[in-house]
Design a protein around this motif. Structure first.
Motif, mmCIF file in Angstrom:
data_model
loop_
_atom_site.group_PDB
_atom_site.id
_atom_site.type_symbol
_atom_site.label_atom_id
_atom_site.label_comp_id
_atom_site.label_asym_id
_atom_site.label_seq_id
_atom_site.Cartn_x
_atom_site.Cartn_y
_atom_site.Cartn_z
ATOM 1 N N LYS A 22 0.856 -1.188 0.000
ATOM 2 C CA LYS A 22 0.000 0.000 0.000
ATOM 3 C C LYS A 22 0.888 1.233 0.000
ATOM 4 C CE LYS A 22 -4.047 -1.971 2.302
ATOM 5 N NZ LYS A 22 -4.993 -1.847 3.444
ATOM 6 N N PHE A 23 0.887 1.946 -1.113
ATOM 7 C CA PHE A 23 1.779 3.100 -1.243
ATOM 8 C C PHE A 23 1.428 4.196 -0.259
ATOM 9 C CE2 PHE A 23 3.064 7.148 -3.173
ATOM 10 C CZ PHE A 23 4.422 6.903 -3.353
ATOM 11 N N LYS A 24 0.154 4.321 0.088
ATOM 12 C CA LYS A 24 -0.267 5.389 1.005
ATOM 13 C C LYS A 24 0.384 5.221 2.379
ATOM 14 C CE LYS A 24 -4.403 7.622 2.898
ATOM 15 N NZ LYS A 24 -5.887 7.613 2.953
ATOM 16 N N VAL A 25 0.468 3.978 2.847
ATOM 17 C CA VAL A 25 1.090 3.718 4.138
ATOM 18 C C VAL A 25 2.581 4.049 4.075
ATOM 19 C CG1 VAL A 25 1.596 1.950 5.857
ATOM 20 C CG2 VAL A 25 -0.609 1.958 4.667
ATOM 21 N N TYR A 26 3.225 3.655 2.988
ATOM 22 C CA TYR A 26 4.653 3.935 2.823
ATOM 23 C C TYR A 26 4.895 5.436 2.728
ATOM 24 C CZ TYR A 26 6.142 -0.910 2.126
ATOM 25 O OH TYR A 26 6.450 -2.239 2.318
ATOM 26 N N TRP A 27 4.000 6.147 2.071
ATOM 27 C CA TRP A 27 4.170 7.590 1.905
ATOM 28 C C TRP A 27 4.157 8.306 3.259
ATOM 29 C CZ3 TRP A 27 5.890 10.917 -1.496
ATOM 30 C CH2 TRP A 27 5.568 12.272 -1.353
ATOM 31 N N SER A 28 3.246 7.912 4.128
ATOM 32 C CA SER A 28 3.201 8.531 5.451
ATOM 33 C C SER A 28 4.457 8.216 6.251
ATOM 34 C CB SER A 28 1.957 8.051 6.207
ATOM 35 O OG SER A 28 1.998 6.648 6.420
ATOM 36 N N GLU A 29 4.989 7.007 6.100
ATOM 37 C CA GLU A 29 6.234 6.648 6.789
ATOM 38 C C GLU A 29 7.407 7.442 6.239
ATOM 39 O OE1 GLU A 29 7.029 4.524 9.389
ATOM 40 O OE2 GLU A 29 4.862 4.651 9.711
ATOM 41 N N TYR A 129 8.729 -2.124 4.719
ATOM 42 C CA TYR A 129 7.952 -1.202 5.557
ATOM 43 C C TYR A 129 8.845 -0.458 6.549
ATOM 44 C CZ TYR A 129 4.524 0.411 8.970
ATOM 45 O OH TYR A 129 3.778 1.187 9.823
#
Length: 244
Positions: A22-29, A129
């Protein structure tokens, strides 16, 4: 033994750069790591950069005792040394202690408390992650920190030269603006990118393969900083040998 660790390091990087679920989760990280690495390091970078420039200017002026050498050359020497070596290398060595130890201890703590095992059981690519956002954040923010460090080093040299009377402000500015080689700036940015990748990946490797308890987490953090500093110095020599 060296090839064993090198192989595990390469395999860990290979797993880290797999396509994210999920790119959105990676983006927030990634955003969180950029703030932690970049904004969190501003204070120490500003302090050491100003004093590096000031010390470089004062020591250069002390060694130029001949009246045949124009005082403006002090500004040129300070500029070139700050761009080529002092700002990229010394700043990266200091950040290896701050950023590298934080990464190694954070991932090491997750390993010994079995949080990484839980991520793998849930089907999450744990290396991607945990490690990839740190690498991206470091590679993104380190060049900006190095550029800031160079500017502050030159400012510190200007202030130190004027305050000590070693060189007048006019002569220092003339030295800064005379015979500038753009290659030096490119080398500094390349060093920043390489050093950022070394610090984040090596520290993450040490933390990821931690086993034991709190004592081993501290040892992994120390190993991450020491190995990062050694590899940075070796890479510094290779970059200088290849590009100069």
């Amino acid at each position: 033994m060296i090839f064993h660790h090198l192989g595990k390091y390469i395999l860990l990087l290979q797993a880290s750069f797999k396509k994210p679920e999920k790119f959105k989760v990676y983006w927030s990280e990634i955003m969180r790591e950029m703030v932690s690495i970049g904004i969190g390091s501003l204070g120490i970078v500003c302090i050491i950069s100003v004093f590096i420039g000031g010390v470089s200017t004062v020591q250069t002026a002390f060694q130029l005792v001949s009246n045949l050498i124009p005082r403006s050359i002090i500004g040129g020497i300070t500029r070139d040394s700050a761009i080529l070596e002092f700002s990229p290398t010394i700043t990266s060595l200091v950040l290896a202690g701050r950023v590298g130890s934080s990464i190694a201890s954070q991932i090491g703590t997750m390993r010994v408390t079995e949080q990484i095992d839980a991520l793998e059981i849930m089907g999450v690519n744990a290396p991607g992650y945990l490690i990839l956002p740190k690498i991206i954040g470091g590679v993104t923010m380190f060049p900006l920190l190095i550029i800031l460090s160079i500017c502050l080093s030159l400012f510190g040299g200007y202030i130190a030269g004027s305050a000590s009377g070693a060189v007048s402000s006019n002569d220092f500015i003339i030295g800064l603006t005379t015979d500038f080689n753009p290659l030096f700036a490119r080398i500094a940015l390349i060093k920043a990118l390489v050093f950022a990748f070394i610090i984040t990946s090596v520290s993450a490797y040490q933390g990821y393969y931690t086993s034991g308890g709190a004592l081993e987490v501290g040892q992994a953090s120390t190993r991450g900083v020491v190995m990062s500093c050694i590899i940075i110095l070796c890479a510094d020599y290779l970059i200088a040998q290849l590009m100069l």
